[in-house]
Scaffold this motif. Structure first.
Motif, PDB file in Angstrom:
ATOM      1  N   UNK A  87       0.823  -1.209   0.000  1.00 15.99           N
ATOM      2  CA  UNK A  87       0.000   0.000   0.000  1.00 15.99           C
ATOM      3  C   UNK A  87       0.858   1.260   0.000  1.00 15.99           C
ATOM      4  N   UNK A  88       2.014   1.205   0.661  1.00 19.49           N
ATOM      5  CA  UNK A  88       2.893   2.370   0.693  1.00 19.49           C
ATOM      6  C   UNK A  88       3.384   2.737  -0.701  1.00 19.49           C
ATOM      7  N   UNK A  89       3.461   1.747  -1.615  1.00 18.84           N
ATOM      8  CA  UNK A  89       3.944   1.997  -2.980  1.00 18.84           C
ATOM      9  C   UNK A  89       2.821   2.218  -3.982  1.00 18.84           C
ATOM     10  N   UNK A  90       1.665   1.599  -3.752  1.00 19.05           N
ATOM     11  CA  UNK A  90       0.650   1.561  -4.800  1.00 19.05           C
ATOM     12  C   UNK A  90      -0.606   2.360  -4.460  1.00 19.05           C
ATOM     13  N   UNK A  91      -0.957   2.468  -3.187  1.00 23.60           N
ATOM     14  CA  UNK A  91      -2.237   3.064  -2.807  1.00 23.60           C
ATOM     15  C   UNK A  91      -2.137   4.590  -2.762  1.00 23.60           C
ATOM     16  N   UNK A  92      -3.261   5.278  -2.879  1.00 23.84           N
ATOM     17  CA  UNK A  92      -3.261   6.743  -2.763  1.00 23.84           C
ATOM     18  C   UNK A  92      -2.755   7.167  -1.394  1.00 23.84           C
ATOM     19  N   UNK A  93      -1.910   8.209  -1.376  1.00 26.09           N
ATOM     20  CA  UNK A  93      -1.326   8.757  -0.145  1.00 26.09           C
ATOM     21  C   UNK A  93      -0.573   7.688   0.647  1.00 26.09           C
ATOM     22  N   UNK A  94      -0.017   6.733  -0.047  1.00 22.96           N
ATOM     23  CA  UNK A  94       0.773   5.697   0.600  1.00 22.96           C
ATOM     24  C   UNK A  94      -0.023   4.805   1.520  1.00 22.96           C
ATOM     25  N   UNK A  95      -1.352   4.774   1.342  1.00 22.35           N
ATOM     26  CA  UNK A  95      -2.196   3.914   2.172  1.00 22.35           C
ATOM     27  C   UNK A  95      -2.464   4.472   3.554  1.00 22.35           C
TER      28      UNK A  95
ATOM     29  N   UNK B 149      -4.428   6.868   4.379  1.00 20.84           N
ATOM     30  CA  UNK B 149      -5.838   7.222   4.528  1.00 20.84           C
ATOM     31  C   UNK B 149      -6.669   6.011   4.139  1.00 20.84           C
ATOM     32  N   UNK B 150      -7.177   5.232   5.103  1.00 15.44           N
ATOM     33  CA  UNK B 150      -7.902   3.995   4.751  1.00 15.44           C
ATOM     34  C   UNK B 150      -9.209   4.247   4.013  1.00 15.44           C
ATOM     35  N   UNK B 151      -9.768   5.457   4.109  1.00 16.72           N
ATOM     36  CA  UNK B 151     -11.035   5.719   3.419  1.00 16.72           C
ATOM     37  C   UNK B 151     -10.872   5.741   1.913  1.00 16.72           C
ATOM     38  N   UNK B 152      -9.630   5.858   1.416  1.00 21.49           N
ATOM     39  CA  UNK B 152      -9.397   5.892  -0.030  1.00 21.49           C
ATOM     40  C   UNK B 152      -9.172   4.501  -0.618  1.00 21.49           C
ATOM     41  N   UNK B 153      -9.194   3.479   0.205  1.00 24.60           N
ATOM     42  CA  UNK B 153      -8.910   2.127  -0.259  1.00 24.60           C
ATOM     43  C   UNK B 153     -10.205   1.417  -0.620  1.00 24.60           C
ATOM     44  N   UNK B 154     -10.152   0.652  -1.713  1.00 22.26           N
ATOM     45  CA  UNK B 154     -11.310  -0.112  -2.149  1.00 22.26           C
ATOM     46  C   UNK B 154     -10.925  -1.515  -2.535  1.00 22.26           C
ATOM     47  N   UNK B 155     -11.868  -2.241  -3.130  1.00 21.52           N
ATOM     48  CA  UNK B 155     -11.639  -3.638  -3.489  1.00 21.52           C
ATOM     49  C   UNK B 155     -10.514  -3.772  -4.494  1.00 21.52           C
ATOM     50  N   UNK B 156     -10.373  -2.776  -5.390  1.00 18.22           N
ATOM     51  CA  UNK B 156      -9.344  -2.889  -6.427  1.00 18.22           C
ATOM     52  C   UNK B 156      -7.940  -2.897  -5.831  1.00 18.22           C
ATOM     53  N   UNK B 157      -7.740  -2.218  -4.712  1.00 21.60           N
ATOM     54  CA  UNK B 157      -6.410  -2.196  -4.088  1.00 21.60           C
ATOM     55  C   UNK B 157      -6.077  -3.558  -3.469  1.00 21.60           C
ATOM     56  N   UNK B 158      -7.061  -4.193  -2.841  1.00 21.38           N
ATOM     57  CA  UNK B 158      -6.833  -5.529  -2.304  1.00 21.38           C
ATOM     58  C   UNK B 158      -6.550  -6.525  -3.410  1.00 21.38           C
ATOM     59  N   UNK B 159      -7.251  -6.373  -4.530  1.00 21.87           N
ATOM     60  CA  UNK B 159      -7.045  -7.296  -5.659  1.00 21.87           C
ATOM     61  C   UNK B 159      -5.669  -7.106  -6.278  1.00 21.87           C
ATOM     62  N   UNK B 160      -5.224  -5.852  -6.399  1.00 20.35           N
ATOM     63  CA  UNK B 160      -3.891  -5.615  -6.964  1.00 20.35           C
ATOM     64  C   UNK B 160      -2.805  -6.160  -6.032  1.00 20.35           C
ATOM     65  N   UNK B 161      -3.021  -6.022  -4.717  1.00 19.88           N
ATOM     66  CA  UNK B 161      -2.037  -6.589  -3.769  1.00 19.88           C
ATOM     67  C   UNK B 161      -1.963  -8.106  -3.905  1.00 19.88           C
ATOM     68  N   UNK B 162      -3.115  -8.760  -4.035  1.00 17.05           N
ATOM     69  CA  UNK B 162      -3.132 -10.211  -4.177  1.00 17.05           C
ATOM     70  C   UNK B 162      -2.403 -10.635  -5.442  1.00 17.05           C
ATOM     71  N   UNK B 163      -2.655  -9.907  -6.540  1.00 18.90           N
ATOM     72  CA  UNK B 163      -1.992 -10.261  -7.796  1.00 18.90           C
ATOM     73  C   UNK B 163      -0.490 -10.072  -7.691  1.00 18.90           C
ATOM     74  N   UNK B 164      -0.067  -8.987  -7.040  1.00 21.43           N
ATOM     75  CA  UNK B 164       1.377  -8.732  -6.889  1.00 21.43           C
ATOM     76  C   UNK B 164       2.042  -9.825  -6.050  1.00 21.43           C
TER      77      UNK B 164
END
Length: 865
Positions: free
Chosen positions: A391-399, A401-416
């Motif tokens: 999340x520090x590398x891929x998510x908005x504001x380095x992760x 702010x948890x309110x900016x996280x959605x299902x797509x971020x969890x899916x991208x982490x799983x794929x990575x």
């Protein structure tokens, strides 16, 4: 620790409170040893933890470093070649001229003794020797009674010293020697011969070549260690309180390292030299440069770190530790075995994610089903490190702010993470001990997914994720790990087994990898011979073996499955080897303590004691140490990658090949189910045999089957009954009324006795056959009652007597094992009864017959007396 913390309350923050106030409350509390409260501590020579005197009774000399004897007695003990306990019986005490404590002069209460033989200060000692020169017959005590006390010299001029001055230079005896050794800076001196003046003459003021140089030396020189004392007067109040608390806590620990009071004083002096204000700085990464002067000495570092780790629990409440980014298991009354209480969580970049992890671990520690090992804690931390690093590398504001996280971020982490596992790429969050990133594997990927779901779904269920502002869709999008591929260990192949059992290799294991003779070879041979788990063998107590009815037995705890004090038969050579190891362990205890262990101490002594933090000898060598030495040994033999647990698989497979069923193997190895036994024995369900384990006893054809039925028999003890259990390697075949163990017949050959089973010594009785043989006994009694003559009735009783003795021995063994009621309720006409526990334990009939005979002989002897 919990008792001490109870006086502090559960304040929301201890970091913001005065640390000195907290420590002062603990030091003034009722549980604190008064010995450690003053700034100048007087340590008894025979103190159980900080003792410094020679242990020879009456000896006044200082013990050698890390030994319990003074230098002279140590050399004498070595030259005698005897053990410490034997040497102490004949050793003579020695006197000393060393000044452990400044005692007052026999005449002047305000001056210290200069000559220990006369007990006089320097002035009176010089005057007494003048008297002796003129009047050799003078009596010392009479002369002392006529003298007048002289004025005090005051206290020592060195600012860290509170001892009384020994001379007119205003220095104590120890600092006077230090001043002379340092070359007498400033040239301080006192006019000679002043003491020849009147008894009430005041000491003259010292003269100096450079008074400022003398004062600088007094200000800069540290405390001089004197045996029997620890001086903390020169330290700041907080540091002083921390050391006092650390000394008291260390003395109360069951397993502690050795702290010499000389090292403690050196540590205090070094802290004063570098102007250290608190030992809590040792656990602060930001202040490592300030304490680098102390870390160069390993002994001082050991003392400081132990105190600092303990202070971390005092200085931080659970709320403080959450804010600082770590968790202390001792805050919750828990301690993971073979691990510290500190778990660092600062590697998780996002504060909200770190807090969710902290809350998850805290709930585990508070629960009744807290994990026994640290595996769950490490896996949960790893999962959050991986997620936080991505999340520090891929998510908005380095992760952050948890309110900016959605299902797509969890899916991208799983794929990575899946991609990293497939290609063996480095981790984004987990760092190895060498500072390099860990490699992601299929196993760590599965564990990461599993524990990420555990942590975040728990946060979802408790509502903590909503408070953090984390979207539910992010949590539900986390993938499941699925089945994690795992391979079981295979038995040792023939080549490896021969190499690991070779006498030359075993001796090399002992000589090379066990230089202190802690018993690594004996532990390995016990593992191979018994199939016990490694931890079960390493934790054996001193008196773990014994003979019962002549059979050698090993008693151990199977803590993994909840079986305690379990006994198994062991080979004679292993019994002898363990007996030799017991003798070595006892000798080591006697050499360390100078006495034999007390009865209560002997119960807790470890058979394989550790040499670290083990003052009582009850701590065993660790699995990590044994595994590291074993791995180096296997590598030196140029064998394939082999692990200790393969010995357990090997024994299980050999038992199966020898004819033992899975029920046999499960019971012998202490496993929870037949499925686990199958896992170790490497067989499929289709290979399971239906010849169940039995309680076996010898048939009526033994040479002396037992005592008459009319006599009562005392019940067997559990240990004796277990010792009679038959060897599991025996194969058998069922016959009428029992089981045949003659291997020729079992292998399909012809019976040399033409199937006369009931008169064969290879015939054994099963607990499941008890009702059958009871009916036989009733039948023979009925025939005897209906006999036409008394001679015929006596003959029938005589013919059946061997069988009756065997039946009686069978009942006795079953009663000792708690299976008699089951045996009486068992009906072989019902197929389901073949699966009852009554089949599980086996005895030789000849052994049981001897039991009955011995009991009858005792009863006869008592009647005769």
């Amino acid at each position: 620790m919990t008792t001490q913390l109870a006086v502090l309350g559960d304040g929301s923050s201890r970091v913001r409170r005065d640390r000195l106030e907290i420590l002062t409350a603990l030091i003034d509390g009722p549980g604190f040893d008064p010995l450690f409260r003053p700034d100048l501590m007087k340590i008894p020579a025979d103190h159980p933890v900080y003792g410094w005197g020679c242990i020879v009774d009456g000896c006044e000399r200082i013990r050698r470093l890390q030994k319990k004897l003074c230098e002279t007695h140590f050399l004498e003990c070595q030259a005698s070649g005897s053990s410490l306990m034997t040497f102490l019986k004949t050793a003579r005490p020695l006197t000393t001229r060393d000044r452990f404590e400044p005692r007052p002069c026999a005449i002047c209460p305000d001056r210290t003794v200069h000559n220990t033989n006369t007990g006089l200060c320097k002035s009176h000692d010089a005057r007494w020797h003048l008297i002796l020169n003129s009047t050799p017959q003078a009596d010392l005590q009479d002369w002392i009674n006529e003298q007048v006390p002289l004025p005090s010299y005051g206290t020592c001029s060195v600012h860290v010293c509170s001892r009384p001055a020994a001379t007119a230079l205003r220095l104590c005896r120890a600092h006077l020697d230090r001043y002379t050794a340092d070359g007498k800076p400033g040239g301080a001196r006192v006019p000679g011969g002043w003491w020849r003046k009147g008894d009430h003459a005041a000491p003259p003021a010292p003269t100096y070549i450079d008074a400022q140089a003398f004062r600088n030396w007094c200000r800069q020189t540290g405390e001089v260690h004197q045996f029997g004392s620890i001086n903390l007067a020169a330290l700041p109040p907080l540091l002083k309180a921390e050391i006092k608390w650390g000394l008291n806590t260390h003395a109360q620990m069951k397993h502690h390292s050795t702290w010499d009071i000389r090292d403690i004083q050196r540590m205090a002096n070094r802290c004063a030299e570098i102007n250290l204000t608190s030992l809590a700085d040792f656990t602060s990464h930001a202040k490592q440069d300030e304490v680098s002067h102390l870390t160069t000495d390993s002994k001082l570092k050991m003392i400081c770190l132990e105190i600092a780790v303990g202070l971390r629990i005092i200085n931080h409440s659970p709320a403080d530790s959450k804010e600082a980014g770590f968790i202390e298991t001792e805050h919750f009354g828990r301690r993971v075995p073979h691990s510290g209480s500190y778990f660092d969580l600062t590697g998780v970049p996002q504060v909200w994610l770190r807090d969710l992890l902290w809350d998850h671990l805290a709930e585990l520690l508070r629960s009744a089903k807290c994990p026994r090992t640290r595996g769950h804690f490490d896996s949960a931390r790893r999962a959050m490190l991986e997620l936080g690093g991505f999340l520090a590398l891929d998510a908005p504001r380095g992760g952050h702010d948890p309110s900016l996280l959605g299902a797509e971020h969890a899916q991208r982490w799983a794929a990575d993470l899946l991609n990293r596992a497939r290609h063996g790429m480095p981790s984004l969050g987990t760092i190895r001990s060498d500072g390099q990133p860990s490699t992601v594997t299929s196993t760590t990927q599965g564990l990461t997914f599993t524990y990420a779901r555990k942590v975040l779904f728990q946060a979802l269920n408790t509502g903590r994720s909503d408070l953090a502002g984390l979207d539910r869709a992010f949590i539900t999008a986390l993938p499941q790990a699925g089945a994690i591929a795992s391979t079981t260990r295979h038995p040792f192949n023939d080549e490896t087994a021969r190499a690991l059992a070779d006498e030359t290799n075993l001796q090399a294991f002992a000589d090379t990898f066990d230089p202190h003779d802690r018993g690594l070879r004996d532990a390995w041979e016990t593992i191979v011979a018994t199939g016990r788990r490694c931890s079960e063998v390493l934790k054996l107590r001193l008196d773990c073996t014994g003979r019962y009815r002549g059979h050698p037995m090993l008693w151990h705890d199977q803590t993994k499955v909840g079986n305690y004090n379990e006994g198994i038969r062991i080979p004679e050579y292993l019994y002898t080897r363990i007996a030799e190891r017991r003798a070595k362990t006892l000798t080591a205890f006697e050499d360390k303590h100078g006495r034999a262990p007390a009865i209560e101490e002997r119960k807790t002594l470890a058979l394989f004691p550790s040499e670290y933090r083990n003052p009582r000898g009850d701590k065993s060598i660790s699995y990590g140490h044994f595994h590291a030495c074993f791995k180096e040994w296997v590598t030196s033999l140029d064998l394939a990658d082999s692990v200790i647990h393969q010995a357990r698989h090997t024994l299980a497979t050999k038992l199966l090949a020898a004819g033992a069923s899975l029920a046999h193997i499960r019971r012998y190895l202490g496993q929870v189910s037949d499925r686990m036994a199958e896992h170790y024995a490497k067989v499929a369900h289709s290979d399971l045999d239906d010849i169940l384990a039995t309680v076996w006893v010898a048939g009526p054809a033994s040479a002396d089957p037992g005592a008459p039925l009319a006599c009562s028999i005392e019940p067997l003890s559990r240990e004796e009954a277990t010792a009679l259990a038959i060897d599991l390697s025996k194969r058998s075949t069922p016959v009428e009324g029992g089981i045949c163990t003659h291997q020729v017949v079992v292998n399909g050959g012809a019976c040399p006795w033409k199937l006369d089973c009931h008169n064969c010594d290879k015939f054994v009785l099963s607990g499941a056959d008890l009702l059958y043989w009871r009916r036989k006994a009733e039948q023979w009694r009925s025939l005897a009652e209906r006999a036409p003559t008394d001679e015929m009735a006596d003959w029938l009783h005589k013919v059946f007597e061997p069988t009756a003795r065997a039946i009686e021995g069978l009942e006795k063994a079953l009663a000792a094992m708690g299976l008699l009621d089951q045996a009486l309720a068992l009906d072989l006409r019902r197929p389901q009864d073949y699966y009852q526990r009554i089949w599980a334990i086996n005895f030789r009939a000849t052994d049981l017959a001897e039991v009955a005979e011995a009991a009858h002989e005792r009863a006869f002897a008592e009647d005769g007396s």
